[in-house]
Structures are given as C-alpha cells and as structure tokens.
Design a protein around this motif. Sequence first.
Motif, PDB file in Angstrom:
ATOM      1  N   GLU A 193      -4.704  10.479   3.014  1.00 24.73           N
ATOM      2  CA  GLU A 193      -5.898   9.723   2.646  1.00 24.73           C
ATOM      3  C   GLU A 193      -5.583   8.260   2.457  1.00 24.73           C
ATOM      4  O   GLU A 193      -6.341   7.392   2.888  1.00 24.73           O
ATOM      5  CB  GLU A 193      -6.517  10.295   1.362  1.00 24.73           C
ATOM      6  CG  GLU A 193      -7.275  11.589   1.563  1.00 24.73           C
ATOM      7  CD  GLU A 193      -8.401  11.762   0.555  1.00 24.73           C
ATOM      8  OE1 GLU A 193      -8.328  11.177  -0.541  1.00 24.73           O
ATOM      9  OE2 GLU A 193      -9.373  12.467   0.886  1.00 24.73           O
ATOM     10  N   GLU A 194      -4.443   7.982   1.797  1.00 22.40           N
ATOM     11  CA  GLU A 194      -4.136   6.595   1.489  1.00 22.40           C
ATOM     12  C   GLU A 194      -2.635   6.448   1.275  1.00 22.40           C
ATOM     13  O   GLU A 194      -1.978   7.347   0.749  1.00 22.40           O
ATOM     14  CB  GLU A 194      -4.879   6.174   0.219  1.00 22.40           C
ATOM     15  CG  GLU A 194      -4.638   4.755  -0.226  1.00 22.40           C
ATOM     16  CD  GLU A 194      -5.368   4.448  -1.529  1.00 22.40           C
ATOM     17  OE1 GLU A 194      -6.567   4.131  -1.464  1.00 22.40           O
ATOM     18  OE2 GLU A 194      -4.722   4.558  -2.601  1.00 22.40           O
ATOM     19  N   ALA A 195      -2.085   5.311   1.699  1.00 18.14           N
ATOM     20  CA  ALA A 195      -0.692   4.985   1.436  1.00 18.14           C
ATOM     21  C   ALA A 195      -0.609   3.521   1.023  1.00 18.14           C
ATOM     22  O   ALA A 195      -1.306   2.667   1.580  1.00 18.14           O
ATOM     23  CB  ALA A 195       0.168   5.236   2.671  1.00 18.14           C
ATOM     24  N   ARG A 196       0.238   3.246   0.023  1.00 19.94           N
ATOM     25  CA  ARG A 196       0.400   1.890  -0.508  1.00 19.94           C
ATOM     26  C   ARG A 196       1.854   1.469  -0.375  1.00 19.94           C
ATOM     27  O   ARG A 196       2.773   2.277  -0.635  1.00 19.94           O
ATOM     28  CB  ARG A 196      -0.033   1.829  -1.970  1.00 19.94           C
ATOM     29  CG  ARG A 196      -1.491   2.220  -2.194  1.00 19.94           C
ATOM     30  CD  ARG A 196      -1.829   2.296  -3.676  1.00 19.94           C
ATOM     31  NE  ARG A 196      -0.938   3.183  -4.405  1.00 19.94           N
ATOM     32  CZ  ARG A 196      -1.016   4.508  -4.380  1.00 19.94           C
ATOM     33  NH1 ARG A 196      -1.940   5.103  -3.622  1.00 19.94           N
ATOM     34  NH2 ARG A 196      -0.167   5.246  -5.072  1.00 19.94           N
ATOM     35  N   PHE A 197       2.058   0.198  -0.033  1.00 19.63           N
ATOM     36  CA  PHE A 197       3.405  -0.319   0.196  1.00 19.63           C
ATOM     37  C   PHE A 197       3.564  -1.656  -0.513  1.00 19.63           C
ATOM     38  O   PHE A 197       2.727  -2.551  -0.359  1.00 19.63           O
ATOM     39  CB  PHE A 197       3.669  -0.510   1.693  1.00 19.63           C
ATOM     40  CG  PHE A 197       3.395   0.727   2.510  1.00 19.63           C
ATOM     41  CD1 PHE A 197       4.376   1.675   2.721  1.00 19.63           C
ATOM     42  CD2 PHE A 197       2.130   0.939   3.058  1.00 19.63           C
ATOM     43  CE1 PHE A 197       4.109   2.815   3.455  1.00 19.63           C
ATOM     44  CE2 PHE A 197       1.858   2.068   3.805  1.00 19.63           C
ATOM     45  CZ  PHE A 197       2.851   3.017   4.002  1.00 19.63           C
ATOM     46  N   THR A 198       4.646  -1.784  -1.281  1.00 20.58           N
ATOM     47  CA  THR A 198       4.950  -3.042  -1.952  1.00 20.58           C
ATOM     48  C   THR A 198       6.413  -3.367  -1.694  1.00 20.58           C
ATOM     49  O   THR A 198       7.307  -2.603  -2.082  1.00 20.58           O
ATOM     50  CB  THR A 198       4.711  -2.939  -3.472  1.00 20.58           C
ATOM     51  OG1 THR A 198       3.414  -2.410  -3.725  1.00 20.58           O
ATOM     52  CG2 THR A 198       4.828  -4.315  -4.116  1.00 20.58           C
ATOM     53  N   ALA A 199       6.665  -4.482  -1.029  1.00 20.74           N
ATOM     54  CA  ALA A 199       8.030  -4.882  -0.689  1.00 20.74           C
ATOM     55  C   ALA A 199       8.533  -5.949  -1.651  1.00 20.74           C
ATOM     56  O   ALA A 199       7.765  -6.775  -2.147  1.00 20.74           O
ATOM     57  CB  ALA A 199       8.079  -5.405   0.745  1.00 20.74           C
TER      58      ALA A 199
ATOM     59  N   THR B 166       0.857  -5.680  -2.621  1.00 13.89           N
ATOM     60  CA  THR B 166       0.650  -4.287  -2.218  1.00 13.89           C
ATOM     61  C   THR B 166      -0.341  -4.203  -1.067  1.00 13.89           C
ATOM     62  O   THR B 166      -1.449  -4.749  -1.148  1.00 13.89           O
ATOM     63  CB  THR B 166       0.128  -3.450  -3.397  1.00 13.89           C
ATOM     64  OG1 THR B 166       1.110  -3.473  -4.448  1.00 13.89           O
ATOM     65  CG2 THR B 166      -0.120  -2.004  -2.982  1.00 13.89           C
ATOM     66  N   GLU B 167       0.062  -3.557   0.001  1.00 14.15           N
ATOM     67  CA  GLU B 167      -0.808  -3.324   1.149  1.00 14.15           C
ATOM     68  C   GLU B 167      -1.193  -1.849   1.170  1.00 14.15           C
ATOM     69  O   GLU B 167      -0.340  -0.974   0.982  1.00 14.15           O
ATOM     70  CB  GLU B 167      -0.099  -3.683   2.459  1.00 14.15           C
ATOM     71  CG  GLU B 167       0.186  -5.166   2.632  1.00 14.15           C
ATOM     72  CD  GLU B 167      -1.075  -5.972   2.918  1.00 14.15           C
ATOM     73  OE1 GLU B 167      -2.100  -5.359   3.293  1.00 14.15           O
ATOM     74  OE2 GLU B 167      -1.031  -7.208   2.768  1.00 14.15           O
ATOM     75  N   THR B 168      -2.468  -1.567   1.401  1.00 12.33           N
ATOM     76  CA  THR B 168      -2.978  -0.196   1.414  1.00 12.33           C
ATOM     77  C   THR B 168      -3.518   0.145   2.793  1.00 12.33           C
ATOM     78  O   THR B 168      -4.244  -0.647   3.399  1.00 12.33           O
ATOM     79  CB  THR B 168      -4.093  -0.021   0.368  1.00 12.33           C
ATOM     80  OG1 THR B 168      -3.574  -0.353  -0.924  1.00 12.33           O
ATOM     81  CG2 THR B 168      -4.600   1.409   0.348  1.00 12.33           C
ATOM     82  N   VAL B 169      -3.135   1.320   3.294  1.00 17.12           N
ATOM     83  CA  VAL B 169      -3.669   1.816   4.563  1.00 17.12           C
ATOM     84  C   VAL B 169      -4.230   3.214   4.319  1.00 17.12           C
ATOM     85  O   VAL B 169      -3.847   3.902   3.369  1.00 17.12           O
ATOM     86  CB  VAL B 169      -2.595   1.850   5.672  1.00 17.12           C
ATOM     87  CG1 VAL B 169      -1.985   0.481   5.882  1.00 17.12           C
ATOM     88  CG2 VAL B 169      -1.522   2.879   5.363  1.00 17.12           C
TER      89      VAL B 169
END
Length: 779
Positions: free
Chosen positions: A736-742, A766-769
């Motif tokens: 449903e959703e994935a979040r990424f923070t580098a 944070t980027e959400t797809v």
Amino acid sequence: MQDIIWSAKEADRWQEAYLLGNGRMGAAVYGGVFEETVDLSEITFFSGSPSSENNQKGAALAFQEMRSLLQEGKEEAAMERASDFIGIRENYGTNLPVGRLKIALENSGEKPDGYVRRLDLKTGLFSMEYRQEGSTVARNAFVSWPDQVFCYEIKTGKPESLSGRIWVDGGENPFSACTEEGEYRFQVQAREKLHSDGSCGVDLSGTVKVWCEDGRISFPNGMIAFTGCSKLLIGLWMETDYEEKAGLTAGKEKKAGCKKLNLQEEYDRICSRHREDVKSRMERVSLCLGTKEEQEAASAVPTDERVLASRQGKEDPLLFALAFQFGRYLLQCSSREDSPLPAHLQGVWNDNVACRIGWTCDMHLDINTQMNYWLSGPGNLPECRRPLFAWMEKLLIPSGRISARESYGRKGWSADLVSNAWGFSAPYWSRTISPCPTGGIWQASDYMEYYRYTRDEAFAREHAYPVIREAVEFFTGYVFEGEDGRYLSGPSISPENAYIKEGEKRFFSNGCTYEILMIRELLEEFLELASFLPDLAQKDRTLVMQAEKILPRLLPYRILPDGTLAEWAHSHPAADSQHRHTSHLLGVFPYAQITPEGTPELAEAAWKSMESRMCPEDNWEDTGWARSLLLLYSARLRRKEAASHHLRSMQKELTHPNLLVMHPPTRGAGSFMEVYELDGNTGLSMGIAEMLLQSHSGELRLLPCLPEEWDCGSVDGLLARGNVRVGIRWQEGRLEEARFTAARQTLVSLEYKGMHRPLSLEAGVTETVTGEFFMHVGT
C-alpha cells in the motif's frame, strides 16, 4: 502489549526465565514469589588465560606438506601430517555463570492469586504482580547501561509486610562473601577443568546494597535480612579483572571500583534513564502483523501458552512480530558500544550448559558470532557491532598475525574456527575440523557491512580498510595456482562436514567451496574499498593488482550431476548428507554471489542443495541457527513457501516458552540437554527482516518474500544499505505504501514484484510511494 512477553506462571528453569542485560552484565529473572532466583552472568567472566604458545612449532612446514600430499591424492598421509599442524589448546577457557542472587520472603501460607510476570521489550523492564492478604505486591527489575547496575524493587500496599533474606550463591565457582560498611560483598573466580587446568581465569568482585522503607536491614550469618518493610530496593554491581589479565591495561588507569549509587535517593532517576536508554534503541524499528483486533486478542493470551499451542500445531503468525523484536532486544542487551567483549555464544548470559560440554561458551567463527551480528544492520542497531571490531583489533588480529606466520608461513593475519576472550586465533586442536583459516575473514566482512549500512567513511578508512587489507595480504599468498590456471586454496575443511573416499571418512581437501567463496568475498570487498579510497589504494598498488589478478581466476562454483551445488572441488559424497552446516551456500546469504537474477543456474543448484539437505526432514540436524540459515537462504532465493515453513518449524520445534531459540543435542553436536544460543534468536529476526526488505546487489526489494498468512501489517524503521530508513505498509498481501528517508542525497533503485523504479532521495527528507508507483512501468 505488542512488545511484551508475559506469563501467569513462575519460571521453573532457566529456559523459562526472562533475560535482562546491559552489554556487560546479564540477569535471568525467574519471577519466584516466595523465593526469587536471578541467575547472574558477566560477559568477561572467562576461565583460562592468554597464551603465546597456541601454534605448533613447525606447523607452517607441516601445512605445506599437507597441501602437497593432497595434490598427490594421499589424504591419509596428509591427515597423519596434520598432527604436527593443529593448534595447541593450552588454557583456552570458557565463559561461566557468575552465580545466583536469591531473595527469600517469609511465606505467610496464603497462596497468592492474580500472578503475572512480564518482560517489556521496549523498556527492558521485568515486572511482576500478584495479590496476597488483600494487598497487591509489585516487583520490577532491570540492568541499567547508563548506571551499570542491576536493580530489583519490591513494593506492597500492606505496610511493614515484607520480611526475608538476600544472598548470592556462587554455584560451582570458588566463592566467598562478607558484609562490610552496610554492604554485602562477594568474590567469585572463573575456574573449571574441562576447558582449562582449573588454576586460571577472571576474578569478579560484586556488591549488593539494600534499602528499605518502614523496616530494618541487618546482616546475620553472611546474608542480608530485611524485616517489616513496605518497599525494598536492591542494587547489585559487578566488575572483573579481565582487562588486566588479557593485557589490555597498558596506558589505562586502574578502576577504583564499582560506582556506588544511593538507591534511596536515585532509584527513580536510574530507572527512568534505563527505560529511555532501551526505548531509544528499540523504538527505531516497529513491526505489526494482523489487524488491531487480532493483535489485541493475541496479546491477551500468555506468551508461553501461545508457544505451547504452536508446538501442538496451532498457527500463530502474530507471534513472529514479537519474536522479531525479541531478537533485537537480546542483541542490544548483549552488545553495547562500550562492551568489553563482543557477544559470545549466549550473548551476555550463561545457561550453565554450553560451558560444561565440548563446544565451550565462546566466539565460534564458523557461523555463530557472525549470525549474532547480522541483525544489527537492518535492525537499526549499528552501534552494537562496535565491541566486535574493538575485540578484533585489540586481540584477534594481533594474535592472528602470529598464527598466519607460525601456522601458515604467511604475512597478514588469519583466524580459524573458534576464538575466546583471550584472542585465540590458532588452528583448532582437532584434525577433523582443521585447518580453517577463513573464520577470521568471514568475521571481518562485518566491517564492510557496517560501512554499507552506515556510510561512515571515516570508519571505512580507519578500520575497515586496514583490517581487510591485511587479510588480503595473507590470502593472496595463501592461494595457489592449479594446473588449469585456476586459483585454489587449502588444505581446509567445509565446516564441519566430511566426505567419503574409498569407504573412508576424509575431512579436509584443497579447493573447498566454502573457503573459495570466502576468499572471493574478501577480494571483492578489498577492491570495493580501494575504489573509493584511491589514496590508500595507490600505496598498496601491488596488492591491488594481485587481488585483481586472482579474483577472476578463483575456482568457480560447480554444479554436480544431481543438480546440487558442489561442496568440495571433488565429487566424493558427503559423510553426512543432512549435516547442520551448509557453509558452501553462503554465496546465497550473507553474500550476494548467487542470486536468482544474476546467476539463475547457481541459484537453482543452491535450492536443490537445500532440498537435498532436508530430505527426509526428520533426519535433518535441526538447530536454531541452522534453521535460521535455511530461512535466510529461502528468503534470498525468494522461495516464499519454504521461508514460511522454516519460520513455522522454528516456532514449533525450537522455541522455548520465553521465546528463546534452542540448539537441541544433535548427532554432530552432542549435549546433555538443549543449549541456548543467541544466534538462534538474532538469526530468526534477521530472516524476518529479509522477508520484508532486501538491499543487497544495489537494489531495495520491497516485500520480497511476504508469507501468505501475513495478510496485513506494517514495518517501520528497517535500515537498508546506503543508510536509508524504510517503512512499509501492506494490505491483503499487496503493497500500500512505502517510505524512504536517506541520511544523505542518493538515488535508489526500488523493486517490487519484478517491477523496478528509480527514486531520488534528499538528505533527511522522507519520500512516500504507493503500490501504484510501480504499476505503470515495465520490468
């Protein structure tokens, strides 16, 4: 109660107790009502002593002759020559239990009701409650890292009703106790005669201090007595002379003794600091499985009852969310940034079993120590690895330089099958599981993993490069060129299996698959480091050129006629076709030398090797860590049904009521009862992490091996290589959703169900797809 283990029964044995630890001290709390037992342990409490005589004189010559004899096909003669090569055990030693803290309360004769004991994984707090004589009695216990103290608290609503005695029992150790200046002091010596001569080991000093409310404290007969209390606080400190005996005190001030805290005035602060300390680590990652209603229903059932039900065949997928966090909890209890040693076979605890059998409770370098620490990457506990590096650089590698020179006649450093608190690096003392000089470089690969997860360039320059470079110096001299121009190595073993030739069991040979894949990984890591540290690589240009020459010419993987992956350079059958060790498959995991995308034929051969090992399954040499490896292999090969099967088998066959994963006695690793091993729990947690997120081979794979029964859920805070924090939420088995923070600006490649998509990340943003993000791109 998603992160709480609990029971409505007192523990009858160690395998039911709840574990507390601070990276140095360990406590197994039983939760006894009238007589509480706390098994005490300390990570440096080792018998034995350092030795400079672990390598045989003339071993290097014997090794060269063994190699030549094997090239001539003279295995029996090579085995005879190995008697002059194997290591010397001397006073190797083992970690031992310190003893037991006992708290005996006067028994009023009234049976308590409403009993419950809990272990809160988020705060590292043991708690216990029951009602007696119309009043609630509450207890709490913890081992603090900030204040380096074990605390035990008893409170009751009935004034002046607590009376009893407190003492420490040293068990089989040489022990003495006395009371001085209002304190109970004890001395314990780590001495035993199975793994050493009984005359040497660490000495431990301990202090117990008690404060009570409304009552009186006295010291009769070398014990502590308390009478007429409403509240009781117990503080216990321990320290050893390990650093002095290990020769690590040069340039250091000698410790003045344990820090004495005023429990009466400081207890609330100590408890609060402890809770926040553990919470700050545990809350980095969360895992929720099932709906809110399912979670509440599962949490209402005692954990030990859920484990028992799963043994009887009842599916309990939500129990894996608890088991995942338990593995993280045990790791941060066992290994903190300033721990004086890395986690040994049992972390920071001691069940008094491993130390009384042939294995010893030490640092095994042919799987166990490695598996202890894999979880620190995706489990977002990178600092837990630091004691491992400190131990290697202070003890293992300096010792390994001696072993490289004296046992193998090479420069650089090496370490074989096992090591200990004293930095043992010599070959094992048996001809059946020696030589095996790649144990050290397998452990050294943790340096690269730490860098890959953290992107700490200073660490790569100051620690990873020097350690790996010196190992490369050994192994570029260790390999040799065969008649076909391929580079081989050996003689060595395939841990810890053997093969059959002409009706006889043989143990070592040249070109073992395990050893070649380890050397391949080492050279690849060295060249990777050299590529972004060009100034260092330029100084080592000759060594870099050697690595570049040898790497492509190493003996390749080989597929046997039955479709399995060859374990040796020859095709003789294994002596135990269902052996618990599967070291020839490490190219699948932890490494990425064999992948379904890059090497499909080898991936299929690895899978067939796993199937062969498991057929028939009831003859498989089942252990916690070995089952964890099968889980990890299956996840990497994206065999979802197999991964789920191994999870269920772990839950059903290998899990104690307190969620500790066991190593039962097996035909190859005998014991008088099951043994606890930390890697069983950390390996299980690592397997769950790999099923949800994979970040090897330069790509972030989302839900690569999600079990069918995990229909809905979420995970947050998993760390991917590249220092990217990842959160994933799924419903009905679909993303449903994935979040990424580098941590820094980076471009990542994402994969979900065969669909690929690049994603640009800004530092700290944070980027959400969503699942739709992947639906409109090709494969």
